[in-house]
Write an enzyme that holds these catalytic residues in place. Structure first.
Site, PDB file in Angstrom:
ATOM      1  N   ASP A  11       1.020  -1.212  -0.002  1.00 36.14           N
ATOM      2  CA  ASP A  11      -0.057   0.091  -0.111  1.00 36.14           C
ATOM      3  C   ASP A  11       1.005   1.152   0.024  1.00 36.14           C
ATOM      4  O   ASP A  11       1.710   1.252   0.876  1.00 36.14           O
ATOM      5  CB  ASP A  11      -0.892  -0.041   1.366  1.00 36.14           C
ATOM      6  CG  ASP A  11      -1.638   1.025   1.555  1.00 36.14           C
ATOM      7  OD1 ASP A  11      -1.478   2.266   0.495  1.00 36.14           O
ATOM      8  OD2 ASP A  11      -2.554   1.238   2.314  1.00 36.14           O
ATOM      9  N   ASP A  52      -4.053  -1.415  -2.697  1.00 38.15           N
ATOM     10  CA  ASP A  52      -2.753  -2.122  -2.478  1.00 38.15           C
ATOM     11  C   ASP A  52      -2.416  -2.489  -3.850  1.00 38.15           C
ATOM     12  O   ASP A  52      -3.154  -2.889  -4.912  1.00 38.15           O
ATOM     13  CB  ASP A  52      -2.867  -3.621  -1.662  1.00 38.15           C
ATOM     14  CG  ASP A  52      -3.039  -3.352  -0.285  1.00 38.15           C
ATOM     15  OD1 ASP A  52      -2.105  -3.112   0.301  1.00 38.15           O
ATOM     16  OD2 ASP A  52      -4.332  -3.525   0.267  1.00 38.15           O
ATOM     17  N   LYS A 131      -8.053  -4.846   3.213  1.00 35.71           N
ATOM     18  CA  LYS A 131      -8.576  -4.408   4.215  1.00 35.71           C
ATOM     19  C   LYS A 131      -9.099  -5.501   5.281  1.00 35.71           C
ATOM     20  O   LYS A 131     -10.022  -5.925   5.933  1.00 35.71           O
ATOM     21  CB  LYS A 131     -10.237  -3.750   4.350  1.00 35.71           C
ATOM     22  CG  LYS A 131     -10.009  -2.391   3.366  1.00 35.71           C
ATOM     23  CD  LYS A 131      -9.132  -1.529   3.969  1.00 35.71           C
ATOM     24  CE  LYS A 131      -9.222  -0.124   3.237  1.00 35.71           C
ATOM     25  NZ  LYS A 131      -7.914   0.003   2.300  1.00 35.71           N
ATOM     26  N   TYR A 230      -0.370  -0.068  15.522  1.00 37.09           N
ATOM     27  CA  TYR A 230      -1.025  -0.282  14.248  1.00 37.09           C
ATOM     28  C   TYR A 230      -0.611   0.684  13.303  1.00 37.09           C
ATOM     29  O   TYR A 230      -0.368   1.675  13.188  1.00 37.09           O
ATOM     30  CB  TYR A 230      -2.555   0.028  14.396  1.00 37.09           C
ATOM     31  CG  TYR A 230      -3.498  -0.104  13.288  1.00 37.09           C
ATOM     32  CD1 TYR A 230      -3.806  -1.281  12.949  1.00 37.09           C
ATOM     33  CD2 TYR A 230      -3.741   1.083  12.502  1.00 37.09           C
ATOM     34  CE1 TYR A 230      -4.490  -1.532  11.774  1.00 37.09           C
ATOM     35  CE2 TYR A 230      -4.695   0.995  11.268  1.00 37.09           C
ATOM     36  CZ  TYR A 230      -4.826  -0.371  11.009  1.00 37.09           C
ATOM     37  OH  TYR A 230      -5.657  -0.675  10.007  1.00 37.09           O
ATOM     38  N   LYS A 233      -3.406  -2.400   7.703  1.00 43.06           N
ATOM     39  CA  LYS A 233      -3.899  -3.841   7.792  1.00 43.06           C
ATOM     40  C   LYS A 233      -2.813  -4.685   7.047  1.00 43.06           C
ATOM     41  O   LYS A 233      -2.437  -3.995   5.949  1.00 43.06           O
ATOM     42  CB  LYS A 233      -5.228  -4.462   7.294  1.00 43.06           C
ATOM     43  CG  LYS A 233      -6.080  -4.985   8.271  1.00 43.06           C
ATOM     44  CD  LYS A 233      -5.589  -5.388   9.914  1.00 43.06           C
ATOM     45  CE  LYS A 233      -6.459  -6.086  10.657  1.00 43.06           C
ATOM     46  NZ  LYS A 233      -6.032  -6.236  11.927  1.00 43.06           N
TER      47      LYS A 233
HETATM   48  C1  F6R Z   1      -7.839   0.627   7.152  1.00 44.36           C
HETATM   49  C2  F6R Z   1      -7.321   1.761   7.250  1.00 44.36           C
HETATM   50  C3  F6R Z   1      -8.579   2.801   7.529  1.00 44.36           C
HETATM   51  C4  F6R Z   1      -8.143   3.885   8.382  1.00 44.36           C
HETATM   52  C5  F6R Z   1      -9.245   4.851   8.602  1.00 44.36           C
HETATM   53  C6  F6R Z   1      -8.804   6.067   9.377  1.00 44.36           C
HETATM   54  O1  F6R Z   1      -6.701  -0.479   6.727  1.00 44.36           O
HETATM   55  O2  F6R Z   1      -6.298   2.149   7.065  1.00 44.36           O
HETATM   56  O3  F6R Z   1      -9.409   2.203   7.842  1.00 44.36           O
HETATM   57  O4  F6R Z   1      -7.716   3.194   9.581  1.00 44.36           O
HETATM   58  O5  F6R Z   1      -9.414   5.627   7.540  1.00 44.36           O
HETATM   59  O6  F6R Z   1      -7.692   6.581   9.069  1.00 44.36           O
HETATM   60  P1  F6R Z   1      -6.675   7.977   9.693  1.00 44.36           P
HETATM   61  O7  F6R Z   1      -6.790   7.618  11.245  1.00 44.36           O
HETATM   62  O8  F6R Z   1      -5.502   7.805   9.234  1.00 44.36           O
HETATM   63  O9  F6R Z   1      -7.515   9.023   9.657  1.00 44.36           O
HETATM   64 MG    MG Z   2      -4.144   1.864   3.048  1.00 41.90          MG
HETATM   65 MG    MG Z   3      -4.894  -1.935   1.826  1.00 33.36          MG
END
Ligand code: F6R
Ligand code: MG
Ligand code: MG
Length: 366
Positions: A11, A52, A131, A230, A233
């Site tokens: 990604d 990705d 995801k 984190y 994913k």
């Molecule tokens: C899933 C993912 C998104 C983010 C969400 C919040 O892998 O990366 O679901 O976690 O969009 O993102 P922020 O906190 O960066 O605004």
């Molecule tokens: Mg992403």
């Molecule tokens: Mg992804």
């Protein structure tokens, strides 16, 4: 001819959140591979699933080859530069460490590779999900290799009936990678005991007991093991060789009709059903639902055909409608109970400091 198939994915940032890469980003990755792969790889394809980008390469340089990994790594770095120039969200998200030292392992990108003697006709599937994480492939691989409800070859084909060796990786953070090898059919219940825990265990490879040939190879990267927190994913990729001693392509695809619940979805913190989608599909509802795409190829002397887009076939429209209903059902209960992941997974998110703070406010009853 002995060949390798490698798929390395990352990604690198996306348009409008975590939706899909921009065309300029895809071009940067593709152009890098196009100009630098001559003499290194036999053939290549660049595709995307959600946010990705997967680079598929055929070559004969072996597994974890430095030159092949460097080629992909530098393509991703070139992509990251464009993602930054365009202000894409999460630019370079999966390039967690920038000091390349031989392979992409431990740096962030996911990788699945195999080596084999090409059969006269050599069909395979490139399956990529977004995801979600590597454990998402546990159930479909188990069902297509161990269960005659999905694989009629287990009843009919003498080679398939001899079973497979499953290499399962322990995904919990540790100094050395732990793995176990279990054999079907005699150890399938033990295999199921591990595979049910999709956050802890994932299949890395499957080998035919009839021939010793590799049938499947899947990525098992966990970004939070590298980053300690984190970091998105670990959207997995896998290669599944099909037909003859392996499941038929339709048998490998059959379990994806379930739309089983997997970890991921919004903030990588929820359970959602895995929706089979067409190649190059976007992400939308609640940063999901978790999606999976499947491209079928044939390869000869390392040369790839065009892809057949397996989930574009009309049968899957019906599956998608059902999976959308499953997604709506679980989203009805928002944050509650089994809609969200357990605390050991959420530990890597911003939930941990919030809980720590609440700890201080608890009182003890006299
Ligand atoms: C899933 C993912 C998104 C983010 C969400 C919040 O892998 O990366 O679901 O976690 O969009 O993102 P922020 O906190 O960066 O605004
Ligand atoms: Mg992403
Ligand atoms: Mg992804």
């Amino acid at each position: 001819m002995r060949i390798n198939i490698s798929v390395i994915k990352a990604d690198l940032g996306a348009i409008g959140g975590h939706i899909r890469p921009s065309q300029a980003l895809l071009d940067a990755v593709g152009n890098h591979i196009k100009s630098k792969s001559k003499g290194l790889a036999i053939d290549w394809r660049v595709t995307f699933t959600g946010d990705d980008i997967a680079i598929l390469l055929t070559h004969n340089r072996g597994i974890e080859n430095e030159k092949i990994h460097r080629l992909c790594w530098e393509a991703f770095v070139a992509g990251m530069k464009v993602a930054k120039e365009q202000g894409l969200y999460g630019a370079g998200q999966d390039l967690l460490k920038l000091d390349f030292n031989g392979t992409v392992k431990g740096l962030g990108p996911a990788c699945a590779e195999m080596e084999f003697n090409e059969r006269e006709a050599e069909p395979f599937l490139l399956i990529a999900a977004d995801k979600t994480d590597p454990g998402a492939f546990n159930l479909p691989l188990y069902l297509s290799f161990c269960d005659p409800m999905h694989n009629a070859g287990l009843l009919i084909s003498p080679q398939i009936r001899q079973g497979y060796v499953f290499r399962v990786i322990d995904l919990s953070p540790q100094d050395n990678e732990r793995f176990i090898e279990l054999k079907s059919p005699e150890e399938i219940y033990d295999l199921a005991v591990l595979l049910r825990d999709q956050e802890r265990f994932a299949i890395e490879s499957i080998v035919s007991r009839a021939t010793g040939d590799t049938a499947a190879a899947a990525s098992t990267t966990r970004l939070h093991n590298i980053a300690g927190k984190y970091a998105g994913k670990d959207d997995p990729v896998m290669i599944v060789r099909t037909q003859k001693d392996f499941p038929g392509s339709g048998e490998a695809l059959s379990p994806f009709g379930i739309g089983h619940y997997v970890a991921g979805f919004m903030r990588g913190s929820h359970y959602g059903p895995l929706m089979p989608v067409k190649q190059n599909s976007d992400i939308s509802f609640f940063d999901g639902p978790p999606i999976v795409s499947a491209a079928a190829y044939s390869v000869h002397n390392g040369k790839l055909t065009e892809a057949a887009d397996c989930f574009a076939q009309p049968y899957w429209d019906n599956v998608r409608s059902r999976v959308a209903r499953k997604a709506e059902e679980i989203r009805q209960q928002g944050f509650f109970g089994p809609a969200m992941l357990g605390m050991d997974e959420l530990e890597y998110t911003q939930m941990a400091p919030i809980l720590k703070n609440l700890e201080k406010k608890f009182n003890i009853k006299k």
